[in-house]
Scaffold this active site. Structure first.
Site, PDB file in Angstrom:
ATOM      1  N   GLU A   1     -22.367  43.458   6.911  1.00  0.00           N
ATOM      2  CA  GLU A   1     -23.394  43.647   7.943  1.00  0.00           C
ATOM      3  C   GLU A   1     -24.800  43.616   7.346  1.00  0.00           C
ATOM      4  O   GLU A   1     -25.692  42.983   7.899  1.00  0.00           O
ATOM      5  CB  GLU A   1     -23.147  44.956   8.696  1.00  0.00           C
ATOM      6  CG  GLU A   1     -23.947  45.028   9.974  1.00  0.00           C
ATOM      7  CD  GLU A   1     -23.992  46.398  10.590  1.00  0.00           C
ATOM      8  OE1 GLU A   1     -24.951  47.143  10.295  1.00  0.00           O
ATOM      9  OE2 GLU A   1     -23.083  46.728  11.359  1.00  0.00           O
TER      10      GLU A   1
ATOM     11  N   SER B   1     -22.655  51.017   8.435  1.00  0.00           N
ATOM     12  CA  SER B   1     -21.443  50.187   8.304  1.00  0.00           C
ATOM     13  C   SER B   1     -21.737  49.040   7.337  1.00  0.00           C
ATOM     14  O   SER B   1     -22.725  48.325   7.505  1.00  0.00           O
ATOM     15  CB  SER B   1     -21.071  49.579   9.656  1.00  0.00           C
ATOM     16  OG  SER B   1     -20.874  50.575  10.607  1.00  0.00           O
TER      17      SER B   1
ATOM     18  N   ARG C   1     -24.499  42.475  16.592  1.00  0.00           N
ATOM     19  CA  ARG C   1     -25.294  42.614  15.357  1.00  0.00           C
ATOM     20  C   ARG C   1     -25.954  41.296  14.974  1.00  0.00           C
ATOM     21  O   ARG C   1     -26.034  40.933  13.797  1.00  0.00           O
ATOM     22  CB  ARG C   1     -24.419  43.089  14.181  1.00  0.00           C
ATOM     23  CG  ARG C   1     -23.847  44.458  14.335  1.00  0.00           C
ATOM     24  CD  ARG C   1     -24.937  45.526  14.355  1.00  0.00           C
ATOM     25  NE  ARG C   1     -24.349  46.836  14.229  1.00  0.00           N
ATOM     26  CZ  ARG C   1     -23.808  47.523  15.233  1.00  0.00           C
ATOM     27  NH1 ARG C   1     -23.827  47.019  16.452  1.00  0.00           N
ATOM     28  NH2 ARG C   1     -23.287  48.712  15.032  1.00  0.00           N
TER      29      ARG C   1
HETATM   30  N1  EPU Z   1     -11.528  54.577  11.755  1.00  0.00           N
HETATM   31  C1  EPU Z   1     -10.542  54.871  10.882  1.00  0.00           C
HETATM   32  N2  EPU Z   1     -10.880  55.191   9.592  1.00  0.00           N
HETATM   33  C2  EPU Z   1     -12.152  55.227   9.192  1.00  0.00           C
HETATM   34  C3  EPU Z   1     -13.172  54.919  10.091  1.00  0.00           C
HETATM   35  C4  EPU Z   1     -12.835  54.583  11.391  1.00  0.00           C
HETATM   36  O1  EPU Z   1      -9.340  54.850  11.229  1.00  0.00           O
HETATM   37  O2  EPU Z   1     -12.385  55.531   8.020  1.00  0.00           O
HETATM   38  C5  EPU Z   1     -11.171  54.271  13.157  1.00  0.00           C
HETATM   39  C6  EPU Z   1     -11.642  55.362  14.106  1.00  0.00           C
HETATM   40  O3  EPU Z   1     -10.702  56.395  14.203  1.00  0.00           O
HETATM   41  C7  EPU Z   1     -11.806  54.622  15.394  1.00  0.00           C
HETATM   42  C8  EPU Z   1     -12.233  53.245  14.932  1.00  0.00           C
HETATM   43  O4  EPU Z   1     -11.887  53.120  13.568  1.00  0.00           O
HETATM   44  O5  EPU Z   1     -10.564  54.482  16.059  1.00  0.00           O
HETATM   45  C9  EPU Z   1     -13.714  52.966  15.135  1.00  0.00           C
HETATM   46  O6  EPU Z   1     -14.513  53.901  14.393  1.00  0.00           O
HETATM   47  P1  EPU Z   1     -15.941  54.384  14.917  1.00  0.00           P
HETATM   48  O7  EPU Z   1     -15.832  54.831  16.329  1.00  0.00           O
HETATM   49  O8  EPU Z   1     -16.497  55.313  13.927  1.00  0.00           O
HETATM   50  O9  EPU Z   1     -16.813  53.074  14.991  1.00  0.00           O
HETATM   51  P2  EPU Z   1     -16.931  51.782  14.070  1.00  0.00           P
HETATM   52  O10 EPU Z   1     -16.379  50.637  14.849  1.00  0.00           O
HETATM   53  O11 EPU Z   1     -16.383  52.009  12.716  1.00  0.00           O
HETATM   54  C10 EPU Z   1     -19.231  51.048  15.045  1.00  0.00           C
HETATM   55  C11 EPU Z   1     -20.547  50.607  14.510  1.00  0.00           C
HETATM   56  C12 EPU Z   1     -21.365  51.817  14.073  1.00  0.00           C
HETATM   57  C13 EPU Z   1     -21.547  52.743  15.269  1.00  0.00           C
HETATM   58  C14 EPU Z   1     -20.164  53.151  15.785  1.00  0.00           C
HETATM   59  C15 EPU Z   1     -20.220  53.996  17.034  1.00  0.00           C
HETATM   60  C16 EPU Z   1     -20.190  48.405  13.556  1.00  0.00           C
HETATM   61  C17 EPU Z   1     -20.051  47.596  12.319  1.00  0.00           C
HETATM   62  N3  EPU Z   1     -20.347  49.722  13.381  1.00  0.00           N
HETATM   63  O12 EPU Z   1     -18.515  51.629  13.957  1.00  0.00           O
HETATM   64  O13 EPU Z   1     -22.641  51.337  13.683  1.00  0.00           O
HETATM   65  O14 EPU Z   1     -22.286  53.897  14.914  1.00  0.00           O
HETATM   66  O15 EPU Z   1     -19.399  51.968  16.119  1.00  0.00           O
HETATM   67  O16 EPU Z   1     -20.528  53.226  18.133  1.00  0.00           O
HETATM   68  O17 EPU Z   1     -20.159  47.855  14.663  1.00  0.00           O
HETATM   69  C18 EPU Z   1     -23.811  50.501  11.790  1.00  0.00           C
HETATM   70  O18 EPU Z   1     -23.821  49.405  12.353  1.00  0.00           O
HETATM   71  O19 EPU Z   1     -24.352  50.672  10.673  1.00  0.00           O
HETATM   72  C19 EPU Z   1     -23.123  51.610  12.425  1.00  0.00           C
HETATM   73  C20 EPU Z   1     -22.980  52.793  11.826  1.00  0.00           C
END
Ligand code: EPU
Length: 365
Positions: free
Chosen positions: A358, A258, A185
């Site tokens: 972010e 995010s 990012r």
């Molecule tokens: N999780 C929880 N509780 C929650 C949310 C997530 O336990 O409320 C756990 C999920 O179960 C999973 C882990 O956290 O084990 C990761 O969650 P997720 O796969 O949804 O991805 P993320 O790391 O939260 C990132 C990006 C997103 C992108 C997703 C999918 C960042 C800051 N965010 O989210 O990007 O869509 O991966 O690749 O890197 C954005 O940047 O605005 C964005 C939405």
């Protein structure tokens, strides 16, 4: 001035539209949080030939800010300066004199094009490679500035080059992959001094030769029973479904995706935390970081602190994803920032980790 190697700029024989300049401009419809704020002046750039006049119109203010789709910004207050709103349009395939050996093509996209339209356009051309990044709100220029990433792919992996103008000197420069210094990012455009560059146009490398990216577990699981590799269209559809199930539609519920970056910590710290906190997801830290680093899930950490679905007035945490702050109606930027501060403190209190926002925070803090 370095000439762009792939040719550049709009058709020379038409007249550019008159430059739109709005004083005391309302910003509520220009940010996906739907936060109400005003800018002293808004200058709308619709055509590159308006650049000299547009740049001149942003001079003399003590602050200047570039706005694309408004999907990664939080207006903490009214903005006492000039905003340059990028609305330039145009996409084209580049006739490559030395075609890429892997069957990929280069495409040129103006910075103001909505990113998801670029993904759809590329698929309609039969050019795969962007589908994992489907449905991400915002403009194509902003996408590269913050190196958007989702479902196993970052835009830097499809990047060839870009053209940008230095708003201070008027110099137009061509940036290669190495010049952009991409990180998680992050890019040179987000670092100190980077804000003087206005990204005008990018060149992406796309095509059937790229093959599917299925490293994101939930995406891979969707195609586990399918004998043939999924097509780009199938991946696009799956990404849209996964996204819609987790992330709120900004047209319905104000948000900026995010709100925090996933923290990158030392591997030893991550492993020690995992012993204390069973189920803590740990990911590789990604390109540019050594193997002694690990990425944790900010959403998981915030969720464990009990924030999912919490609401302070109209500022809230999304009920389906703890990493997304939402505006239930008339939350101010200040209220959303206050909520973010409470979340940060509580994650630090329990896990010893400071989360980093972010979105870009604009206005008085
Ligand atoms: N999780 C929880 N509780 C929650 C949310 C997530 O336990 O409320 C756990 C999920 O179960 C999973 C882990 O956290 O084990 C990761 O969650 P997720 O796969 O949804 O991805 P993320 O790391 O939260 C990132 C990006 C997103 C992108 C997703 C999918 C960042 C800051 N965010 O989210 O990007 O869509 O991966 O690749 O890197 C954005 O940047 O605005 C964005 C939405």
């Amino acid at each position: 001035m370095n000439p762009a190697p792939h040719g550049a700029g709009p058709a020379p024989f038409t007249v550019p539209p008159p430059l739109r300049i709005i004083e005391n401009a309302p910003l509520q419809r220009l940010n996906t949080f739907g936060v109400s704020a005003r800018a002293r002046r808004l200058v709308v750039l619709e055509d590159e030939r308006q650049l000299p006049e547009a740049i001149e119109a942003t001079r003399g203010f003590h602050a200047r800010c570039i706005l694309g789709g408004g999907s990664n910004v939080l207006f903490a207050s009214d903005f006492d300066g000039a905003i340059l709103l990028v609305r330039t349009r145009g996409r084209a395939r580049i006739e490559d004199p030395s075609p890429q050996a892997d069957g990929c093509s280069l495409v040129r996209v103006q910075a103001g094009e909505p990113w998801d339209d670029t993904v759809q356009w590329s698929l309609a051309q039969g050019l795969a490679g962007l589908e994992n990044l489907a449905m991400i709100p915002g403009s194509t220029g902003a996408a590269v500035i913050q190196n958007i990433g989702a479902y196993g792919l970052e835009i830097c992996e499809r990047f060839d080059s870009l053209r940008a103008i230095d708003l201070d000197s008027g110099e137009i420069r061509h940036f290669t992959q190495a010049d952009c210094g991409f990180g998680y990012r992050d890019s040179v455009f987000k670092r100190p001094g980077g804000e003087r560059w206005l990204v005008l146009e990018l060149v992406l490398r796309v095509g059937v030769g790229l093959g599917p990216v299925l490293s994101y577990g939930e995406l891979r699981a969707r195609f586990a029973d399918q004998a043939a590799s999924p097509s780009a269209i199938e991946i696009d559809r799956a990404v849209r479904e996964i996204r819609s199930s987790k992330l709120p539609d900004p047209a319905v519920l104000g948000n900026a995706g995010s709100f925090f970056k996933n923290p990158v910590v030392g591997r030893a710290q991550a492993e020690e935390l995992a012993l204390r906190e069973p189920g803590l997801p740990i990911y590789p830290a990604g390109s540019g970081s050594g193997t002694d680093q690990a990425k944790l899930s900010a959403g998981w950490l915030i969720d464990r602190c009990g924030w999912k679905g919490v609401r302070n007035g109209d500022a809230g945490v999304h009920a389906a994803h703890a990493l997304v702050l939402v505006n239930h109606g008339s939350a101010s930027g200040r209220e959303l920032l206050d909520l973010a501060g409470l979340i940060r403190d509580s994650v630090h209190g329990r896990f010893g980790i400071w989360l980093e926002p972010e979105p870009v925070i604009v206005g008085r803090l």
